[in-house]
Design a protein around this motif. Structure first.
Motif, PDB file in Angstrom:
ATOM      1  N   GLY A 137      75.532 108.663  -3.263  1.00 16.64           N
ATOM      2  CA  GLY A 137      75.384 108.135  -1.913  1.00 16.64           C
ATOM      3  C   GLY A 137      76.573 108.361  -1.006  1.00 16.64           C
ATOM      4  O   GLY A 137      76.569 107.898   0.139  1.00 16.64           O
ATOM      5  N   PHE A 138      77.584 109.083  -1.464  1.00 20.03           N
ATOM      6  CA  PHE A 138      78.767 109.307  -0.641  1.00 20.03           C
ATOM      7  C   PHE A 138      78.544 110.476   0.329  1.00 20.03           C
ATOM      8  O   PHE A 138      77.874 111.456   0.000  1.00 20.03           O
ATOM      9  CB  PHE A 138      79.988 109.577  -1.510  1.00 20.03           C
ATOM     10  N   LEU A 139      79.129 110.335   1.509  1.00 20.06           N
ATOM     11  CA  LEU A 139      79.022 111.355   2.537  1.00 20.06           C
ATOM     12  C   LEU A 139      79.933 112.539   2.204  1.00 20.06           C
ATOM     13  O   LEU A 139      81.099 112.360   1.882  1.00 20.06           O
ATOM     14  CB  LEU A 139      79.432 110.763   3.887  1.00 20.06           C
ATOM     15  N   VAL A 140      79.365 113.740   2.279  1.00 19.25           N
ATOM     16  CA  VAL A 140      80.150 114.958   2.099  1.00 19.25           C
ATOM     17  C   VAL A 140      79.800 115.931   3.225  1.00 19.25           C
ATOM     18  O   VAL A 140      78.778 115.789   3.894  1.00 19.25           O
ATOM     19  CB  VAL A 140      79.887 115.633   0.727  1.00 19.25           C
ATOM     20  N   TYR A 141      80.664 116.907   3.420  1.00 23.47           N
ATOM     21  CA  TYR A 141      80.427 117.950   4.415  1.00 23.47           C
ATOM     22  C   TYR A 141      80.230 119.278   3.693  1.00 23.47           C
ATOM     23  O   TYR A 141      81.014 119.641   2.818  1.00 23.47           O
ATOM     24  CB  TYR A 141      81.591 118.039   5.397  1.00 23.47           C
ATOM     25  N   ARG A 142      79.162 119.961   4.055  1.00 17.66           N
ATOM     26  CA  ARG A 142      78.850 121.249   3.433  1.00 17.66           C
ATOM     27  C   ARG A 142      78.967 122.351   4.488  1.00 17.66           C
ATOM     28  O   ARG A 142      78.416 122.258   5.576  1.00 17.66           O
ATOM     29  CB  ARG A 142      77.455 121.243   2.828  1.00 17.66           C
ATOM     30  N   PHE A 143      79.694 123.408   4.113  1.00 17.49           N
ATOM     31  CA  PHE A 143      79.944 124.527   5.007  1.00 17.49           C
ATOM     32  C   PHE A 143      79.141 125.737   4.540  1.00 17.49           C
ATOM     33  O   PHE A 143      79.183 126.094   3.356  1.00 17.49           O
ATOM     34  CB  PHE A 143      81.439 124.860   5.037  1.00 17.49           C
ATOM     35  N   LEU A 144      78.412 126.347   5.461  1.00 18.52           N
ATOM     36  CA  LEU A 144      77.606 127.512   5.133  1.00 18.52           C
ATOM     37  C   LEU A 144      78.429 128.782   5.292  1.00 18.52           C
ATOM     38  O   LEU A 144      78.967 129.054   6.372  1.00 18.52           O
ATOM     39  CB  LEU A 144      76.373 127.577   6.031  1.00 18.52           C
ATOM     40  N   LEU A 145      78.538 129.551   4.214  1.00 24.72           N
ATOM     41  CA  LEU A 145      79.247 130.822   4.222  1.00 24.72           C
ATOM     42  C   LEU A 145      78.257 131.944   3.938  1.00 24.72           C
ATOM     43  O   LEU A 145      77.414 131.831   3.040  1.00 24.72           O
ATOM     44  CB  LEU A 145      80.358 130.849   3.169  1.00 24.72           C
ATOM     45  N   THR A 146      78.353 133.033   4.694  1.00 24.28           N
ATOM     46  CA  THR A 146      77.491 134.188   4.484  1.00 24.28           C
ATOM     47  C   THR A 146      78.347 135.417   4.197  1.00 24.28           C
ATOM     48  O   THR A 146      79.452 135.566   4.726  1.00 24.28           O
ATOM     49  CB  THR A 146      76.605 134.459   5.714  1.00 24.28           C
ATOM     50  N   ALA A 147      77.822 136.296   3.353  1.00 19.78           N
ATOM     51  CA  ALA A 147      78.596 137.434   2.855  1.00 19.78           C
ATOM     52  C   ALA A 147      78.797 138.498   3.928  1.00 19.78           C
ATOM     53  O   ALA A 147      77.889 138.824   4.693  1.00 19.78           O
ATOM     54  CB  ALA A 147      77.906 138.035   1.641  1.00 19.78           C
ATOM     55  N   LEU A 148      80.007 139.043   3.966  1.00 17.86           N
ATOM     56  CA  LEU A 148      80.303 140.226   4.762  1.00 17.86           C
ATOM     57  C   LEU A 148      80.300 141.477   3.895  1.00 17.86           C
ATOM     58  O   LEU A 148      79.935 142.559   4.341  1.00 17.86           O
ATOM     59  CB  LEU A 148      81.671 140.083   5.442  1.00 17.86           C
ATOM     60  N   ASP A 149      80.750 141.338   2.636  1.00 27.58           N
ATOM     61  CA  ASP A 149      80.707 142.420   1.667  1.00 27.58           C
ATOM     62  C   ASP A 149      79.480 142.233   0.788  1.00 27.58           C
ATOM     63  O   ASP A 149      78.831 141.193   0.800  1.00 27.58           O
ATOM     64  CB  ASP A 149      81.943 142.393   0.749  1.00 27.58           C
TER      65      ASP A 149
END
Length: 216
Positions: A137-149
């Motif tokens: 139930g804890f709040l977290v932040y998720r970052f979206l990363l997309t591939a360049l290679d």
């Protein structure tokens, strides 16, 4: 200014026996932390190694959980965007700078390297951030990363006679304010401003920030 992008002489798919070896090679200078970065410059490198249950790895697209709120690898409190690692990732969304991604032996079994090693899997770019809740139930932040290679699930060790080459590339992009998009989502409680629908998942609400007039 910290070294961004690929490291000369280190091709994608290179394997390392330890995090110390990664540090010596210049891939990732943090012995413990999964994020190498600064709030002013952004993030230069991350390591995926099973640090957070809310990480989602799809090969060329990664939802990477930010830092903070853990004790002995167990989440005990909410994460904060004031954490230096999270500020670095937010800055990278704005700058759109390349981020080195390394997968470790505890990362997703579909993509982890064999032999209890670490594998450098190329350059990614941070493009978005969302709030989520973990199983406690804890709040977290998720970052979206997309591939360049190219980023594959199972890189083969690079041949010893492989000579990396460099190519110049000029890219123009709009500087985005990830913190603004996140604040708008929170202001409207993740509801669509047109129809009022609020989408929820097992990890909490989810929404996309879109421009009424295209940014491009």
């Amino acid at each position: 200014v910290p070294l961004e992008g690929s490291i000369p002489g280190i091709p994608v798919g290179s394997r390392f026996p330890s995090r110390e070896a990664l540090r010596l090679a210049g891939i990732h200078n943090q012995r413990i932390h999964g994020v190498q970065g600064q709030k002013d410059f952004g993030c230069q490198s991350i390591i995926l190694n099973g640090g957070y249950e809310t990480d989602d790895d799809f090969g060329d697209r990664i939802w990477y959980t930010g830092a903070g709120g853990q004790e002995n690898r167990i989440q005990v409190s909410d994460q904060s965007l004031d954490d230096s690692s999270n500020l670095a990732l937010l800055r990278s969304i704005e700058r759109q700078n390349p981020i080195r991604v390394t997968r470790g032996p505890k990362s997703d079994p579909r993509f982890r390297p064999s032999g209890n090693q670490f594998r450098y899997d190329g350059l990614f770019r941070a493009v978005d951030v969302e709030q989520a809740r973990d199983s406690r139930g804890f709040l977290v932040y998720r970052f979206l990363l997309t591939a360049l290679d190219e980023s594959a699930a199972d890189w083969e060790p690079a041949a010893s006679d492989t000579t990396p080459t460099r190519a110049a590339r000029l890219v123009n992009y709009y500087q985005r304010k990830a913190s603004l998009a996140l604040s708008i989502k929170q202001l409207y409680d993740y509801k669509c401003q047109v129809c009022g629908v609020r989408l929820t998942t097992s990890r909490g609400p989810i929404a996309e920030a879109a421009h009424i007039f295209a940014l491009g």
